[in-house]
Design a protein around this motif. Structure first.
Motif, PDB file in Angstrom:
ATOM      1  N   ASP A 158       1.044   9.540  -1.509  1.00  0.00           N
ATOM      2  CA  ASP A 158       2.093  10.462  -1.064  1.00  0.00           C
ATOM      3  C   ASP A 158       3.457   9.775  -1.105  1.00  0.00           C
ATOM      4  OD1 ASP A 158       0.257  12.405  -0.692  1.00  0.00           O
ATOM      5  OD2 ASP A 158       0.627  12.699   1.450  1.00  0.00           O
ATOM      6  N   PRO A 159       4.554  10.545  -1.149  1.00  0.00           N
ATOM      7  CA  PRO A 159       5.892   9.929  -1.130  1.00  0.00           C
ATOM      8  C   PRO A 159       6.075   9.030   0.096  1.00  0.00           C
ATOM      9  CG  PRO A 159       6.048  12.252  -1.710  1.00  0.00           C
ATOM     10  CD  PRO A 159       4.620  12.011  -1.304  1.00  0.00           C
ATOM     11  N   VAL A 160       6.817   7.953  -0.105  1.00  0.00           N
ATOM     12  CA  VAL A 160       7.020   6.978   0.972  1.00  0.00           C
ATOM     13  C   VAL A 160       7.649   7.614   2.213  1.00  0.00           C
ATOM     14  CG1 VAL A 160       8.236   4.852   1.615  1.00  0.00           C
ATOM     15  CG2 VAL A 160       7.104   5.019  -0.610  1.00  0.00           C
TER      16      VAL A 160
ATOM     17  N   PRO B  42       0.804  -1.231   0.000  1.00  0.00           N
ATOM     18  CA  PRO B  42       0.000   0.000   0.000  1.00  0.00           C
ATOM     19  C   PRO B  42       0.833   1.275   0.000  1.00  0.00           C
ATOM     20  CG  PRO B  42      -0.909  -1.589   1.544  1.00  0.00           C
ATOM     21  CD  PRO B  42       0.431  -2.108   1.119  1.00  0.00           C
ATOM     22  N   LEU B  43       2.066   1.215   0.527  1.00  0.00           N
ATOM     23  CA  LEU B  43       2.911   2.411   0.535  1.00  0.00           C
ATOM     24  C   LEU B  43       3.296   2.846  -0.879  1.00  0.00           C
ATOM     25  CD1 LEU B  43       5.307   1.562   3.505  1.00  0.00           C
ATOM     26  CD2 LEU B  43       3.397   3.187   3.521  1.00  0.00           C
ATOM     27  N   LEU B  44       3.269   1.911  -1.811  1.00  0.00           N
ATOM     28  CA  LEU B  44       3.670   2.209  -3.186  1.00  0.00           C
ATOM     29  C   LEU B  44       2.472   2.365  -4.117  1.00  0.00           C
ATOM     30  CD1 LEU B  44       6.597  -0.373  -3.499  1.00  0.00           C
ATOM     31  CD2 LEU B  44       6.720   2.030  -2.794  1.00  0.00           C
ATOM     32  N   ALA B  45       1.256   2.219  -3.575  1.00  0.00           N
ATOM     33  CA  ALA B  45       0.063   2.294  -4.415  1.00  0.00           C
ATOM     34  C   ALA B  45      -0.354   3.741  -4.639  1.00  0.00           C
ATOM     35  CB  ALA B  45      -1.085   1.519  -3.771  1.00  0.00           C
ATOM     36  N   ASP B  46      -1.073   3.967  -5.731  1.00  0.00           N
ATOM     37  CA  ASP B  46      -1.561   5.316  -6.001  1.00  0.00           C
ATOM     38  C   ASP B  46      -2.910   5.536  -5.326  1.00  0.00           C
ATOM     39  OD1 ASP B  46      -3.503   4.051  -7.591  1.00  0.00           O
ATOM     40  OD2 ASP B  46      -2.285   4.256  -9.400  1.00  0.00           O
TER      41      ASP B  46
END
Length: 285
Positions: free
Chosen positions: A212-214, A36-40
């Motif tokens: 948002d950015p990681v 989820p941290l890399l999802a849009d």
């Protein structure tokens, strides 16, 4: 008359096939926790949707770790029986403290069992114990496969601690207690990541913002952990330390005695001349 030698009990070592299975399940687990941290912003972020797929992938991989460990070390059904007994005991311990300030006595058992049985069996033990405890307490839900992975990693780490054949006594208990303390916080942090991505709108400083950015999301995640779970994790960590220091020595001796009698790591050899002559009993070397 010679006195039989007592060989030190060594944790079950990870062979190449067991290591490959553990690496695979770990990579799948990291992807499951962190995607989820890399999802849009348009991605579906509900872990309730990916949990069944993770569970379906996790079960055969756990079986693969057990089979690979047995194949690499030539172990038999006695090791699997011990695994089942320890998982049952751990599952029975969890209801004694679950839901009360984070007090979960099963964690100290995972530390000691991972130390004695080794990282491969430690990982499977942690995962199976969490699965059994979820069935026992009615804690089955989309979080369960993530809990299985997190506790499996916790027990695996105990099996990877240094000096399994050299460090004994108070030094070993102190090392296991320190690991239990830090590992309890690590378990809580990993599980926070699973639930945090679902809780949006809590506040600008601690809420997850999809897309948002990681680094920004990780900063909010750290603030979320400090604000919501430090006290809970501290209760788990403190109880693990207390139980390890007070009961750890006795339980370690019991586990090693059981492992020695089961002879998990005893090499199998055959004496071709034993009993070959009639009237002469086999000789023991």
């Amino acid at each position: 008359m010679t006195t039989p030698r007592t060989h030190p009990v060594r944790p079950v070592r990870i062979g190449p096939r067991a290591a490959a299975a553990l690496v695979l399940v770990t990579l799948i687990g990291i992807a499951a926790f962190g995607w989820p941290l890399l999802a849009d912003r348009q991605s579906g972020l509900a872990h309730s949707q990916d949990a069944p797929w993770l569970f379906a992938a996790l079960l055969p991989l756990l079986v693969a770790v057990v089979i690979a460990t047995i194949a690499d070390n030539g172990m038999d059904s006695k090791a699997v029986a011990m695994l089942g007994v320890l998982a049952a005991v751990g599952a029975a311990l969890r209801p004694l403290g679950a839901g009360t300030a984070g007090l979960e006595p099963m964690f100290f058992l995972m530390v000691l069992s991972g130390r004695v049985l080794g990282p491969g069996f430690g990982f499977v033990l942690g995962s199976v114990t969490m699965f059994a405890s979820a069935l026992l307490t009615g804690g089955v839900g989309p979080w369960m496969p993530f809990q299985m992975l997190a506790l499996g990693w916790f027990s695996l780490g105990a099996g990877l601690l240094p000096g399994p054949e050299r460090i004994r006594g108070r030094a070993e208990l102190a090392m296991l207690a320190a690991y239990g303390f830090l590992g309890s916080f690590a378990y809580g942090t990993v599980m926070n990541l699973q639930g945090w991505v679902l809780l949006q709108g809590m506040g600008q400083g601690i809420s997850f913002h999809p897309g948002d950015p990681v680094p920004q999301n990780l900063a909010r995640f750290a603030a979320y952990c400090l604000a919501t779970s430090v006290g809970w994790d501290l209760g788990r960590a403190a109880l693990t330390v207390v139980l390890t220091l007070t009961l750890g020595g006795t339980l370690l001796r019991a586990l090693r005695r059981a492992t020695r009698k089961a002879a998990f790591d005893a090499p199998v050899s055959f004496d071709s001349g034993a009993g070959s002559d009639a009237g002469h009993p086999p000789q023991r070397v």
